[in-house]
Scaffold this motif. Structure first.
Motif, PDB file in Angstrom:
ATOM      1  N   UNK A  96       0.833  -1.210   0.000  1.00 12.96           N
ATOM      2  CA  UNK A  96       0.000   0.000   0.000  1.00 12.96           C
ATOM      3  C   UNK A  96       0.865   1.256   0.000  1.00 12.96           C
ATOM      4  N   UNK A  97       0.424   2.240  -0.765  1.00  8.35           N
ATOM      5  CA  UNK A  97       1.138   3.519  -0.798  1.00  8.35           C
ATOM      6  C   UNK A  97       1.165   4.130   0.594  1.00  8.35           C
ATOM      7  N   UNK A  98       2.334   4.626   0.966  1.00  7.93           N
ATOM      8  CA  UNK A  98       2.473   5.153   2.334  1.00  7.93           C
ATOM      9  C   UNK A  98       1.719   6.470   2.535  1.00  7.93           C
ATOM     10  N   UNK A  99       1.633   7.250   1.471  1.00  6.03           N
ATOM     11  CA  UNK A  99       0.978   8.558   1.614  1.00  6.03           C
ATOM     12  C   UNK A  99      -0.502   8.404   2.005  1.00  6.03           C
ATOM     13  N   UNK A 100      -1.300   7.632   1.210  1.00  6.51           N
ATOM     14  CA  UNK A 100      -2.695   7.447   1.643  1.00  6.51           C
ATOM     15  C   UNK A 100      -2.805   6.640   2.928  1.00  6.51           C
TER      16      UNK A 100
END
Lengths: 262, 143
Positions: A96-100
């Motif tokens: 999973x993308x860390x930003x979201x």
């Protein structure tokens, strides 16, 4: 819904509900509904006793400042709490993308902080007979939104520290106490020593509190747009620093095998 | 308490005049023990409340307010006074102030000790009931 958006919204609210047991009414009511009202009453009466400032000064200052409780404690626990649940490793190993992933947990925190600050302001204002022009309520609500966002940025930094240190509650309590002094919630900024003013002007809530006070005194939103923009900019900087710190701490905790707390 | 006084003295240069040191030496432990006794009573009374820490957190500011720690009680609405009188820390704080300024702290110390003892007595009486209720409802441990 695209994957990043799903992680941001659905993942954020799911993690928040799972980790923040403060949402139980048995905790929420005493700590986030009753306590801020008494904090406001305490400082109002201290002000009356010392003959300094108006009731309105303390009501607005403390109502906005109390948003820092959910911003600091909930934000820290919404990420660092995974260490105690033994679930952080599963999250960090996911693609999973860390930003979201990280920022999605900030959104419910901001909503919670807004609710706390707004409720405290309205209820204590009614109790103490604070006269705020009806036209000021919408701009003050905007200030509360921006201030909650800015302080959640500070909460993100605390969350990053929580990936290394164990006693995040102590850290958050210390920061909460410092915010009581440095944000001008209870002491006018221009009465603080120069070095404290320098810090005050660079932390969340200071400009938001000042803007809310000016709005309550009859200023228009155009008169305080600079303060609101500064508060927002401070929030952006703290959020970026918090996000970067989270990535660094994530990397460090992998290296040190300290992702989870036994 | 000693740390706070030292902090005030060293950092802010606050002098703490003590007009009657012997009575102050009585008033301080009486006040501190009464606060402990109140904590004991609250702790026992809410032993079955899963989130008792939240209650402790909630009562911190009201205690500062209505026990006169930081402001004179005369500033508060008159209906608050009877509540303050039932709280031993109010009398303990009065006793400390009276011994500092040369007043008559003994009646305040006596009330403080009396109320503190009453809290402990009620707490002890409640202990059996609370423990029995927890056994009956199988809620001795929180999971």
């Amino acid at each position: 819904m695209t994957v990043p958006l799903r992680i941001f919204f659905v993942g954020g609210i799911t993690a928040y509900r799972g980790l923040i047991n403060w949402l139980s009414p048995w905790i929420f009511v005493p700590t986030l509904i009753v306590a801020p009202i008494f904090q406001i009453l305490l400082f109002v009466y201290i002000g009356r006793s010392a003959g300094v400032q108006s009731d309105e000064f303390f009501v607005i200052g403390n109502a906005v400042q109390y948003a820092s409780i959910p911003c600091l404690f909930s934000m820290t626990h919404a990420i660092a709490g995974e260490r105690y649940q033994q679930t952080l490793a599963y999250i960090l190993v996911s693609p999973a993308g860390r930003l979201p992933l990280f920022l999605g947990r900030a959104l419910p925190v901001i909503c919670n902080a807004m609710l706390v600050a707004a409720f405290s302001l309205v209820v204590s204002g009614l109790l103490l007979g604070i006269d705020v022009p009806p036209s000021a309520w919408a701009p003050i609500a905007l200030v509360i939104v921006v201030s909650s966002f800015a302080c959640t940025g500070l909460g993100l930094i605390c969350a990053a520290l929580g990936l290394r240190i164990r006693e995040t509650a102590v850290l958050n309590n210390v920061i909460f106490g410092l915010l009581l002094i440095f944000t001008g919630a209870n002491v006018p900024i221009d009465e603080l020593p120069g070095w404290m003013q320098a810090i005050s002007n660079r932390i969340p809530l200071t400009h938001g509190i000042e803007a809310a006070r000016e709005l309550a005194d009859g200023s228009s939103i155009g008169d305080v747009d600079g303060l609101i923009a500064t508060e927002f900019a401070i929030g952006v900087v703290y959020t970026l620093v918090g996000y970067a710190a989270l990535r660094v701490m994530e990397h460090e905790s992998r290296k040190r095998a300290s992702i989870q707390i036994a | 308490m000693a740390t706070t006084i030292l902090w005030g003295r060293v950092v802010f240069g606050i002098d703490l005049p003590i007009d009657q040191p012997l009575l102050m030496a009585l008033a301080i432990p009486a006040a501190l023990l009464s606060i402990g006794a109140l904590g004991f009573l609250i702790g026992i009374a809410f032993a079955r409340y899963r989130y008792a820490w939240a209650l402790g957190s909630m009562t911190e500011y009201p205690m500062w307010l209505i026990c006169g720690f930081l402001i004179p009680l005369a500033l508060l609405p008159s209906w608050v006074a009877p509540i303050s009188w039932l709280l031993a820390p109010t009398w303990g704080m009065n006793a400390i102030r009276e011994s500092s300024t040369g007043g008559t702290p003994l009646p305040d110390i006596a009330m403080c000790v009396l109320l503190g003892a009453a809290y402990i007595l009620v707490g002890v009486l409640l202990t059996d009931r609370v423990l029995r209720a927890a056994r009956v409802k199988a809620s001795l441990s929180l999971t």
